[in-house]
Design a protein around this motif. Structure first.
Motif, PDB file in Angstrom:
ATOM      1  N   HIS A  61       6.429 -16.850 -67.444  1.00 24.45           N
ATOM      2  CA  HIS A  61       7.361 -16.749 -68.574  1.00 24.45           C
ATOM      3  C   HIS A  61       7.256 -15.365 -69.214  1.00 24.45           C
ATOM      4  O   HIS A  61       8.281 -14.740 -69.558  1.00 24.45           O
ATOM      5  N   ARG A  62       6.041 -14.850 -69.360  1.00 28.15           N
ATOM      6  CA  ARG A  62       5.856 -13.509 -69.923  1.00 28.15           C
ATOM      7  C   ARG A  62       6.487 -12.437 -69.046  1.00 28.15           C
ATOM      8  O   ARG A  62       6.968 -11.413 -69.524  1.00 28.15           O
ATOM      9  N   PHE A  63       6.492 -12.682 -67.745  1.00 29.37           N
ATOM     10  CA  PHE A  63       7.077 -11.721 -66.808  1.00 29.37           C
ATOM     11  C   PHE A  63       8.603 -11.831 -66.744  1.00 29.37           C
ATOM     12  O   PHE A  63       9.256 -11.092 -66.011  1.00 29.37           O
ATOM     13  N   GLY A  64       9.155 -12.781 -67.489  1.00 33.79           N
ATOM     14  CA  GLY A  64      10.594 -12.928 -67.526  1.00 33.79           C
ATOM     15  C   GLY A  64      11.165 -13.770 -66.401  1.00 33.79           C
ATOM     16  O   GLY A  64      12.386 -13.775 -66.178  1.00 33.79           O
ATOM     17  N   ARG A  65      10.292 -14.508 -65.680  1.00 30.81           N
ATOM     18  CA  ARG A  65      10.764 -15.368 -64.598  1.00 30.81           C
ATOM     19  C   ARG A  65      11.210 -16.708 -65.166  1.00 30.81           C
ATOM     20  O   ARG A  65      10.773 -17.141 -66.240  1.00 30.81           O
ATOM     21  N   GLU A  66      12.109 -17.381 -64.430  1.00 33.90           N
ATOM     22  CA  GLU A  66      12.568 -18.702 -64.851  1.00 33.90           C
ATOM     23  C   GLU A  66      11.409 -19.698 -64.827  1.00 33.90           C
ATOM     24  O   GLU A  66      10.595 -19.699 -63.895  1.00 33.90           O
ATOM     25  N   THR A  67      11.360 -20.538 -65.858  1.00 28.76           N
ATOM     26  CA  THR A  67      10.273 -21.517 -65.946  1.00 28.76           C
ATOM     27  C   THR A  67      10.781 -22.908 -66.303  1.00 28.76           C
ATOM     28  O   THR A  67      10.005 -23.758 -66.735  1.00 28.76           O
ATOM     29  N   TRP A  68      12.082 -23.163 -66.102  1.00 31.42           N
ATOM     30  CA  TRP A  68      12.606 -24.488 -66.433  1.00 31.42           C
ATOM     31  C   TRP A  68      12.058 -25.565 -65.505  1.00 31.42           C
ATOM     32  O   TRP A  68      11.979 -26.726 -65.884  1.00 31.42           O
ATOM     33  N   PHE A  69      11.689 -25.195 -64.291  1.00 28.08           N
ATOM     34  CA  PHE A  69      11.043 -26.141 -63.378  1.00 28.08           C
ATOM     35  C   PHE A  69       9.542 -25.912 -63.526  1.00 28.08           C
ATOM     36  O   PHE A  69       8.998 -24.909 -63.079  1.00 28.08           O
ATOM     37  N   GLN A  70       8.860 -26.852 -64.159  1.00 28.57           N
ATOM     38  CA  GLN A  70       7.490 -26.616 -64.584  1.00 28.57           C
ATOM     39  C   GLN A  70       6.483 -27.005 -63.500  1.00 28.57           C
ATOM     40  O   GLN A  70       6.241 -28.188 -63.250  1.00 28.57           O
ATOM     41  N   VAL A  71       5.909 -25.989 -62.905  1.00 27.47           N
ATOM     42  CA  VAL A  71       4.911 -26.175 -61.862  1.00 27.47           C
ATOM     43  C   VAL A  71       3.536 -25.897 -62.444  1.00 27.47           C
ATOM     44  O   VAL A  71       3.293 -24.823 -62.997  1.00 27.47           O
ATOM     45  N   GLY A  72       2.641 -26.860 -62.330  1.00 32.26           N
ATOM     46  CA  GLY A  72       1.278 -26.685 -62.810  1.00 32.26           C
ATOM     47  C   GLY A  72       0.421 -25.933 -61.819  1.00 32.26           C
ATOM     48  O   GLY A  72       0.801 -25.720 -60.656  1.00 32.26           O
ATOM     49  N   ASP A  73      -0.755 -25.529 -62.256  1.00 28.33           N
ATOM     50  CA  ASP A  73      -1.628 -24.710 -61.416  1.00 28.33           C
ATOM     51  C   ASP A  73      -2.132 -25.464 -60.185  1.00 28.33           C
ATOM     52  O   ASP A  73      -2.171 -24.903 -59.085  1.00 28.33           O
ATOM     53  N   ARG A  74      -2.537 -26.722 -60.360  1.00 27.91           N
ATOM     54  CA  ARG A  74      -3.007 -27.505 -59.213  1.00 27.91           C
ATOM     55  C   ARG A  74      -1.848 -27.794 -58.257  1.00 27.91           C
ATOM     56  O   ARG A  74      -1.990 -27.727 -57.043  1.00 27.91           O
ATOM     57  N   ASP A  75      -0.698 -28.128 -58.831  1.00 24.81           N
ATOM     58  CA  ASP A  75       0.497 -28.378 -58.028  1.00 24.81           C
ATOM     59  C   ASP A  75       0.891 -27.127 -57.254  1.00 24.81           C
ATOM     60  O   ASP A  75       1.345 -27.201 -56.106  1.00 24.81           O
ATOM     61  N   LEU A  76       0.709 -25.971 -57.870  1.00 30.76           N
ATOM     62  CA  LEU A  76       1.045 -24.702 -57.241  1.00 30.76           C
ATOM     63  C   LEU A  76       0.279 -24.509 -55.932  1.00 30.76           C
ATOM     64  O   LEU A  76       0.821 -23.975 -54.953  1.00 30.76           O
ATOM     65  N   ALA A  77      -0.950 -24.964 -55.886  1.00 33.29           N
ATOM     66  CA  ALA A  77      -1.745 -24.831 -54.666  1.00 33.29           C
ATOM     67  C   ALA A  77      -1.089 -25.570 -53.500  1.00 33.29           C
ATOM     68  O   ALA A  77      -1.078 -25.086 -52.356  1.00 33.29           O
ATOM     69  N   THR A  78      -0.533 -26.746 -53.785  1.00 41.06           N
ATOM     70  CA  THR A  78       0.156 -27.508 -52.738  1.00 41.06           C
ATOM     71  C   THR A  78       1.334 -26.717 -52.194  1.00 41.06           C
ATOM     72  O   THR A  78       1.541 -26.630 -50.977  1.00 41.06           O
ATOM     73  N   HIS A  79       2.123 -26.126 -53.080  1.00 42.37           N
ATOM     74  CA  HIS A  79       3.313 -25.394 -52.653  1.00 42.37           C
ATOM     75  C   HIS A  79       2.944 -24.106 -51.906  1.00 42.37           C
ATOM     76  O   HIS A  79       3.628 -23.723 -50.952  1.00 42.37           O
ATOM     77  N   LEU A  80       1.873 -23.453 -52.334  1.00 43.61           N
ATOM     78  CA  LEU A  80       1.392 -22.268 -51.617  1.00 43.61           C
ATOM     79  C   LEU A  80       0.972 -22.638 -50.198  1.00 43.61           C
ATOM     80  O   LEU A  80       1.310 -21.944 -49.223  1.00 43.61           O
TER      81      LEU A  80
END
Length: 332
Positions: free
Chosen positions: A101-120
């Protein structure tokens, strides 16, 4: 019961030559189906479950391939699903989201840190040549899940919704717009040329029973049925097919299922769920408060089974799972 006609029985040698483990096939969306599947895994061996997951609401987010419904089912079976939201990981943090969000990227789809690992991990597997079915299997096995979870197809199929302002992806409609826009039409882009994922048709053919989860009939189960061969497989299978209604008392348990049924010209009712799944549905499990719909379902050739359909805790999930299996004539 439905008008499906079983195909002639196979001989004993033929059955032995084509033996596959007896499974319960579940067609599944996300939140509601994940709870039902968790209940099924509590009353039968999870290894007997073959889950066919919806990928119509998959999306690319921050350059990553996200499969929300597959992940909800996987997390539920792994004991990792967030109990309050009904999606995502429990004990989640959102540090990455905050910085994006600070970098100005869209954040309406809220991905958590643990969830992010799955997607990576999924995205890395796909970029190295794995198909979505193989990546899904790798993720579920790494998280200790013994049920077989498969996407409906390895080919991209995306649910798109036409609104007065134009076409939206399922996630844009559901999450960003909070399913407020008027729905004019629903399409499953890519479905016509998609093929069922490996093992899906075979599982349906040889299943002991097929369960259609308590998911949105239009945007969760609809994309699965749009993949050529799957609906035909349901018509041909000799397994009993039981659906669990996501409509209780004339309203959706959660989400826009009611709105999407209306857009298709159907009433917001459990009988409309049965109508969507004709001609292959044998029985429909619906909440006891909808007992008055029994005669109408019988006239449609669908056997009604009444249970407590609102899964407020693990005991309720297991109870609904038992009722569903009983409707299919399956012993835990």
């Amino acid at each position: 019961m439905s008008s499906r006609h079983p195909s002639p029985g196979r001989s004993a040698p033929e059955l032995e030559a084509n033996f596959r483990p007896i499974v319960i096939v579940v067609l599944a969306g996300g939140t509601g189906a994940a709870k039902l599947i968790r209940g099924l895994a509590a009353v039968i061996s999870p290894a007997r479950l073959f889950v066919v997951g919806n990928t119509g609401d998959d999306l690319e987010w921050w350059g990553l391939h996200v499969s929300p419904d597959l992940d909800s089912v996987t997390y539920a079976l792994a004991g990792l699903l967030d109990p309050d939201r009904g999606w995502g990981r429990r004990d989640e943090s959102f540090h990455c989201l905050e910085d994006m969000h600070r970098f100005g990227r869209e954040t309406w789809f809220q991905v958590g840190d643990r969830d992010l690992a799955t997607h990576l991990h999924r995205t890395a597997l796909l970029r190295h040549g794995a198909r979505l079915s193989a990546a899904t299997r790798a993720i579920s096995e790494a998280l200790g899940v013994t049920a077989h979870i498969a996407p409906m197809s390895d080919d991209p199929v995306r649910t798109e919704i036409e609104t007065p302002a134009g076409w939206l992806s399922l996630q844009e409609f559901f999450v960003r717009a909070r399913w407020q826009p008027e729905v004019r039409r629903v399409e499953y882009a890519g479905a016509r040329v998609a093929k069922p994922a490996p093992g899906v048709l075979e599982a349906i053919e040889d299943a002991e029973a097929v369960v259609v989860g308590c998911s949105n009939p239009v945007t969760s189960v609809g994309p699965i049925l749009a993949v050529p061969g799957i609906a035909e497989g349901l018509e041909k299978t000799r397994a009993p097919i039981v659906a669990v209604s996501p409509i209780v008392g004339g309203a959706a348990v959660s989400g826009p299922a009611g709105k999407l049924l209306l857009a298709r010209g159907l009433a917001v009712s459990a009988t409309s769920v049965a109508e969507v799944y004709r001609p292959w549905l044998d029985a429909l499990v619906l909440d006891r408060q909808d007992a008055h719909l029994g005669p109408d379902l019988e006239r449609r050739g669908v056997h009604p089974v009444f249970a407590d359909a609102l899964m407020s805790n693990s005991a309720a999930e297991a109870a609904l799972a038992r009722a569903t299996l009983a409707a299919a004539g399956v012993s835990p």
